[in-house]
Design a protein around this motif. Structure first.
Motif, PDB file in Angstrom:
ATOM      1  N   ALA A  39     -12.634   0.761   0.477  1.00  0.00           N
ATOM      2  CA  ALA A  39     -12.587   0.511   1.800  1.00  0.00           C
ATOM      3  C   ALA A  39     -11.998  -0.689   2.081  1.00  0.00           C
ATOM      4  CB  ALA A  39     -13.865   0.621   2.524  1.00  0.00           C
ATOM      5  N   PRO A  40     -11.035  -1.012   3.149  1.00  0.00           N
ATOM      6  CA  PRO A  40     -10.374  -2.562   3.506  1.00  0.00           C
ATOM      7  C   PRO A  40     -11.379  -3.129   4.268  1.00  0.00           C
ATOM      8  CG  PRO A  40      -9.814  -0.742   4.820  1.00  0.00           C
ATOM      9  CD  PRO A  40     -10.425   0.166   3.947  1.00  0.00           C
ATOM     10  N   PRO A  41     -11.311  -4.424   4.464  1.00  0.00           N
ATOM     11  CA  PRO A  41     -12.203  -5.316   4.993  1.00  0.00           C
ATOM     12  C   PRO A  41     -12.126  -4.945   6.747  1.00  0.00           C
ATOM     13  CG  PRO A  41     -10.878  -6.617   3.693  1.00  0.00           C
ATOM     14  CD  PRO A  41     -10.285  -5.277   3.500  1.00  0.00           C
ATOM     15  N   ALA A  42     -12.837  -5.049   7.495  1.00  0.00           N
ATOM     16  CA  ALA A  42     -12.910  -4.781   8.887  1.00  0.00           C
ATOM     17  C   ALA A  42     -11.755  -5.199   9.732  1.00  0.00           C
ATOM     18  CB  ALA A  42     -14.297  -5.171   9.535  1.00  0.00           C
ATOM     19  N   ASP A  43     -11.288  -6.536   9.262  1.00  0.00           N
ATOM     20  CA  ASP A  43     -10.206  -7.037  10.099  1.00  0.00           C
ATOM     21  C   ASP A  43      -8.873  -6.864   9.285  1.00  0.00           C
ATOM     22  OD1 ASP A  43     -10.573  -8.533   7.624  1.00  0.00           O
ATOM     23  OD2 ASP A  43     -10.465 -10.604   8.791  1.00  0.00           O
ATOM     24  N   ALA A  44      -8.726  -5.889   8.169  1.00  0.00           N
ATOM     25  CA  ALA A  44      -7.549  -5.594   7.670  1.00  0.00           C
ATOM     26  C   ALA A  44      -6.548  -4.837   8.391  1.00  0.00           C
ATOM     27  CB  ALA A  44      -7.733  -5.050   6.415  1.00  0.00           C
ATOM     28  N   THR A  45      -5.372  -4.868   8.182  1.00  0.00           N
ATOM     29  CA  THR A  45      -4.315  -4.004   8.787  1.00  0.00           C
ATOM     30  C   THR A  45      -4.563  -2.551   8.612  1.00  0.00           C
ATOM     31  OG1 THR A  45      -2.674  -5.744   8.392  1.00  0.00           O
ATOM     32  CG2 THR A  45      -1.739  -3.600   9.047  1.00  0.00           C
ATOM     33  N   PRO A  46      -4.551  -1.883   9.711  1.00  0.00           N
ATOM     34  CA  PRO A  46      -4.828  -0.380   9.710  1.00  0.00           C
ATOM     35  C   PRO A  46      -3.889   0.341   8.633  1.00  0.00           C
ATOM     36  CG  PRO A  46      -4.969  -1.102  11.801  1.00  0.00           C
ATOM     37  CD  PRO A  46      -4.489  -2.228  11.186  1.00  0.00           C
ATOM     38  N   ARG A  47      -4.468   1.156   7.803  1.00  0.00           N
ATOM     39  CA  ARG A  47      -3.453   1.979   6.883  1.00  0.00           C
ATOM     40  C   ARG A  47      -2.281   2.534   7.775  1.00  0.00           C
ATOM     41  NH1 ARG A  47      -6.875   4.959   2.222  1.00  0.00           N
ATOM     42  NH2 ARG A  47      -7.760   3.123   1.190  1.00  0.00           N
ATOM     43  N   LYS A  48      -2.290   3.097   8.647  1.00  0.00           N
ATOM     44  CA  LYS A  48      -1.347   3.781   9.554  1.00  0.00           C
ATOM     45  C   LYS A  48      -0.369   2.809   9.597  1.00  0.00           C
ATOM     46  CE  LYS A  48      -3.436   3.211  14.009  1.00  0.00           C
ATOM     47  NZ  LYS A  48      -3.774   3.887  15.155  1.00  0.00           N
ATOM     48  N   ASN A  49      -0.272   1.635   9.701  1.00  0.00           N
ATOM     49  CA  ASN A  49       0.489   0.422   9.979  1.00  0.00           C
ATOM     50  C   ASN A  49       1.247  -0.281   8.806  1.00  0.00           C
ATOM     51  OD1 ASN A  49       0.111   0.851  12.749  1.00  0.00           O
ATOM     52  ND2 ASN A  49      -1.418  -0.918  12.873  1.00  0.00           N
ATOM     53  N   ILE A  50       0.957   0.410   7.742  1.00  0.00           N
ATOM     54  CA  ILE A  50       1.265  -0.174   6.301  1.00  0.00           C
ATOM     55  C   ILE A  50       2.317   0.733   5.669  1.00  0.00           C
ATOM     56  CG2 ILE A  50       0.651  -1.009   4.001  1.00  0.00           C
ATOM     57  CD1 ILE A  50      -1.909  -1.849   5.209  1.00  0.00           C
ATOM     58  N   ALA A  51       3.706   0.715   5.726  1.00  0.00           N
ATOM     59  CA  ALA A  51       4.734   1.397   5.427  1.00  0.00           C
ATOM     60  C   ALA A  51       4.991   1.024   3.960  1.00  0.00           C
ATOM     61  CB  ALA A  51       6.005   1.488   6.162  1.00  0.00           C
ATOM     62  N   VAL A  52       5.289   1.852   2.882  1.00  0.00           N
ATOM     63  CA  VAL A  52       5.632   1.599   1.572  1.00  0.00           C
ATOM     64  C   VAL A  52       6.756   2.146   1.075  1.00  0.00           C
ATOM     65  CG1 VAL A  52       4.674   1.382  -0.759  1.00  0.00           C
ATOM     66  CG2 VAL A  52       2.924   1.445   1.158  1.00  0.00           C
ATOM     67  N   VAL A  53       7.473   1.582   0.167  1.00  0.00           N
ATOM     68  CA  VAL A  53       8.832   2.182  -0.349  1.00  0.00           C
ATOM     69  C   VAL A  53       8.255   2.254  -1.693  1.00  0.00           C
ATOM     70  CG1 VAL A  53      11.231   1.908  -1.014  1.00  0.00           C
ATOM     71  CG2 VAL A  53      10.280   1.019   1.189  1.00  0.00           C
ATOM     72  N   VAL A  54       8.381   3.607  -2.169  1.00  0.00           N
ATOM     73  CA  VAL A  54       7.914   3.980  -3.506  1.00  0.00           C
ATOM     74  C   VAL A  54       9.193   4.359  -4.594  1.00  0.00           C
ATOM     75  CG1 VAL A  54       6.596   5.475  -4.930  1.00  0.00           C
ATOM     76  CG2 VAL A  54       6.042   4.962  -2.896  1.00  0.00           C
ATOM     77  N   ARG A  55       9.396   3.422  -5.689  1.00  0.00           N
ATOM     78  CA  ARG A  55      10.377   3.389  -6.572  1.00  0.00           C
ATOM     79  C   ARG A  55       9.999   4.239  -7.821  1.00  0.00           C
ATOM     80  NH1 ARG A  55      13.635  -1.574  -6.510  1.00  0.00           N
ATOM     81  NH2 ARG A  55      15.302  -0.405  -7.453  1.00  0.00           N
ATOM     82  N   ASN A  56      10.570   5.037  -8.255  1.00  0.00           N
ATOM     83  CA  ASN A  56      10.063   5.555  -9.480  1.00  0.00           C
ATOM     84  C   ASN A  56      10.948   4.957 -10.865  1.00  0.00           C
ATOM     85  OD1 ASN A  56       9.309   7.132 -11.794  1.00  0.00           O
ATOM     86  ND2 ASN A  56      10.721   8.964 -11.106  1.00  0.00           N
ATOM     87  N   GLY A  57      10.094   4.044 -11.725  1.00  0.00           N
ATOM     88  CA  GLY A  57      10.651   3.586 -12.843  1.00  0.00           C
ATOM     89  C   GLY A  57       9.966   3.884 -14.172  1.00  0.00           C
ATOM     90  N   SER A  58       9.139   5.136 -14.000  1.00  0.00           N
ATOM     91  CA  SER A  58       8.687   5.949 -14.910  1.00  0.00           C
ATOM     92  C   SER A  58       9.325   6.616 -16.139  1.00  0.00           C
ATOM     93  CB  SER A  58       7.251   6.721 -14.499  1.00  0.00           C
ATOM     94  OG  SER A  58       8.080   7.910 -13.821  1.00  0.00           O
ATOM     95  N   GLY A  59      10.432   7.085 -15.302  1.00  0.00           N
ATOM     96  CA  GLY A  59      11.304   7.949 -16.352  1.00  0.00           C
ATOM     97  C   GLY A  59      10.926   9.268 -16.223  1.00  0.00           C
ATOM     98  N   ALA A  60       9.684   9.851 -15.529  1.00  0.00           N
ATOM     99  CA  ALA A  60       9.346  11.119 -15.337  1.00  0.00           C
ATOM    100  C   ALA A  60       9.733  11.832 -13.997  1.00  0.00           C
ATOM    101  CB  ALA A  60       7.743  11.128 -15.318  1.00  0.00           C
ATOM    102  N   ALA A  61      10.108  12.777 -13.844  1.00  0.00           N
ATOM    103  CA  ALA A  61      10.933  13.389 -12.698  1.00  0.00           C
ATOM    104  C   ALA A  61       9.707  13.437 -11.409  1.00  0.00           C
ATOM    105  CB  ALA A  61      11.100  14.968 -12.994  1.00  0.00           C
ATOM    106  N   HIS A  62      10.031  13.042 -10.275  1.00  0.00           N
ATOM    107  CA  HIS A  62       9.557  13.294  -8.904  1.00  0.00           C
ATOM    108  C   HIS A  62       8.292  12.434  -8.754  1.00  0.00           C
ATOM    109  CE1 HIS A  62      12.222  16.513  -8.828  1.00  0.00           C
ATOM    110  NE2 HIS A  62      11.565  17.248  -9.605  1.00  0.00           N
ATOM    111  N   ARG A  63       8.139  11.312  -9.504  1.00  0.00           N
ATOM    112  CA  ARG A  63       7.021  10.461  -9.385  1.00  0.00           C
ATOM    113  C   ARG A  63       7.025   9.711  -8.002  1.00  0.00           C
ATOM    114  NH1 ARG A  63       3.135  11.114 -10.698  1.00  0.00           N
ATOM    115  NH2 ARG A  63       2.348   8.953 -11.361  1.00  0.00           N
ATOM    116  N   ALA A  64       8.103   9.356  -7.314  1.00  0.00           N
ATOM    117  CA  ALA A  64       8.045   8.419  -6.242  1.00  0.00           C
ATOM    118  C   ALA A  64       7.792   9.538  -5.085  1.00  0.00           C
ATOM    119  CB  ALA A  64       9.517   8.092  -5.925  1.00  0.00           C
ATOM    120  N   THR A  65       8.264  10.704  -5.047  1.00  0.00           N
ATOM    121  CA  THR A  65       7.922  11.352  -4.111  1.00  0.00           C
ATOM    122  C   THR A  65       6.247  11.981  -3.880  1.00  0.00           C
ATOM    123  OG1 THR A  65      10.049  12.618  -3.915  1.00  0.00           O
ATOM    124  CG2 THR A  65       8.293  13.823  -3.039  1.00  0.00           C
TER     125      THR A  65
END
Length: 499
Positions: A350-376
């Motif tokens: 659970a984030p702190p009460a004054d933290a940025t709401p999750r719905k406002n946090i966008a993330v770019v996911v990059r696959n560096g694992s070598g396994a297929a479809h990890r980013a998606t």
């Protein structure tokens, strides 16, 4: 180049009452071309809801054409016929007009293209695999055909804007406020911005929406994010800066807008644009969601993209009139959402009460694992855990260890991302980009919860931050206008009120 699309009709509507002269003048400004140029089929058909209302889907195309002296001079390159689509945005307005979605389609996307016939220039293309932005060489109707084939979303209209259009539109609204977290220099678009807030006019506005090497990882996804920020800022500028209540500004913008456009026959007159304006103006700005279709790196060319395994879910949501805005539904009888990927097996912290709401946090996911479809898989897991629907996949990379990288001021948000997936806090590192990035390493080849005890969470020391490009850091440019209080763009150096 697509920014004009949202605002153009709203300005034209105010000018209609000024008399027949302006009506004829603005009608004469507008250029048109066929909606669909595919060898067979059509652009699809909307399905009404139970009240008989239908959504509206408009493909907004930014052209890099240089077939007239003005565009040729601005483009700074060889002149002549032919054009590629610098920007491809699909604008979806819900059947009940309560919300809208703007989806970017990267210009570097490789996909199966339809055969097209360009009757105006008496040319044609064969069906086959190719880069989607190349379809504009056979007219905007060919780009419509390609996007419809890719997404299966009906397309009711298109609006094409050229170089000059972006410049004239940004000038007509008095400039577009933007904000950047770091000095930006792109030697290709020639954009130079010092860290902080700016109001962009003229050539600077065009450079901003065309820049790719100055944002994110230097690819199309970073450019799409900048375009979303620019478009959102222009919408707010139109509605809050007195533009629509100032007759002089309205007339200037209407003239610039109509001269900037090529549209399909369904929008080729003032009264038709007024109808679209009325529909667009019903949508509250807070209910406009910007997103980018999910992509993976093209296995045949690391500099190109292909549709990600999850892209069809987004296409289906839009086609079925499902809102991406939090707490909103699209049509009155919107079907259930596509089944989400199962979230992490471990309960998110659970984030702190004054933290940025999750719905406002966008993330770019990059696959560096070598396994297929990890980013998606992990992008889906984050969205299922409540993070922004703008969370997306980036280009593949190579990484031994999993890391969550953050821009200045976003460390707390990055820790929320790590905690939600069970990634050790020691893996949260300062990055050099403008977005929070989850880089999936070779230590996490399966599952949506970071494996307990993997490398004990140990990480090598963070690398010394490097500049985005090898070009020298520029001196601050001279910008017009003053820094607004509501400057936009995601970087954290912007004021707290920034979107």
């Amino acid at each position: 180049m697509k920014i004009a699309a949202w605002s153009v009709a709203g300005l034209v509507v105010v000018t209609v009452g000024t008399g027949g002269y302006l009506y004829v003048r603005y009608n004469g400004n507008i250029k048109s071309a066929p909606l669909y140029a595919g060898e067979s089929g059509d652009a699809g058909h909307e399905v009404p809801d139970e009240f008989g209302r239908t959504p509206i889907n408009v493909l907004v195309i930014g052209s890099d054409g240089r077939d007239n002296p003005e565009d040729c001079e601005i483009g700074g390159s060889e002149c002549g016929t032919g054009a590629n689509a610098d920007v491809q945005l699909l604008l979806h307005v819900s059947a009940d007009r309560s919300n809208a979605t703007v989806m970017s389609i990267p210009r570097d996307l490789m996909t199966n293209l339809p055969g097209c016939v360009d009757k105006e220039h008496k040319t044609s293309s064969k069906a086959g695999r190719g880069q989607i932005n190349s379809t504009l060489q056979y007219g905007p109707g060919c780009t419509v055909a390609a996007v419809h084939q890719l997404t299966d979303i009906p397309i009711d209209h298109f609006i094409k804007v050229d170089f000059v259009g972006v410049i004239k539109m940004s000038d007509a609204v008095g400039g577009v406020p933007v904000c950047v977290s770091d000095d930006v220099y792109d030697p290709y678009s020639h954009l130079k911005l010092a860290k902080g807030s700016h109001t962009l006019k003229g050539m600077a506005a065009l450079q901003f929406v065309r820049t790719r090497h100055g944002f994110g990882d230097g690819g199309d996804l970073g450019r799409a994010g900048a375009q979303h920020a620019f478009l959102g800022s222009m919408i707010r500028q139109l509605k809050s800066a007195g533009t629509l209540t100032d007759p002089g500004k309205v007339l200037s913008l209407a003239d610039a807008a109509t001269k900037a456009l090529t549209v399909d026959p369904g929008l080729d007159g003032i009264t038709k644009l007024v109808g679209l304006a009325d529909d667009l103006n019903k949508v509250p700005p807070a209910r406009v969601t910007f997103t980018t279709m999910q992509t993976d790196a093209d296995p045949k060319d690391e500099n190109r993209l292909v549709a990600g395994p999850d892209a069809k879910k987004l296409f289906t949501s839009i086609k079925n009139d499902q809102s991406l805005s939090a707490g909103q539904s699209g049509a009155a009888t919107a079907p259930s959402s596509p089944p989400p990927v199962a979230p992490s097996s471990s309960a998110p912290a659970a984030p702190p009460a004054d933290a940025t709401p999750r719905k406002n946090i966008a993330v770019v996911v990059r696959n560096g694992s070598g396994a297929a479809h990890r980013a998606t898989a992990l992008a889906d897991a984050l969205k299922s855990a409540g993070f922004s629907r703008e969370t997306s996949t980036g280009n593949n990379t190579t990484a031994e260890h999993t890391e969550v990288r953050y821009p200045a001021g976003k460390e707390a948000d990055a820790k929320q991302v790590a905690a939600a997936l069970g990634v050790p806090e020691s893996a949260v590192q300062a990055g050099t980009g403008s977005a929070i990035e989850l880089v999936v390493g070779a230590d996490w080849k399966q599952g949506t919860s970071y494996p307990a005890g993997a490398n004990g969470g140990a990480r090598p020391p963070p690398p010394t931050p490097q500049p985005r490009s090898r070009a020298p850091t520029p001196s601050p440019p001279t910008m017009t206008g003053t820094a607004p209080r509501s400057a936009t763009t995601r970087p954290s150096a912007c004021p707290a009120s920034a979107a």
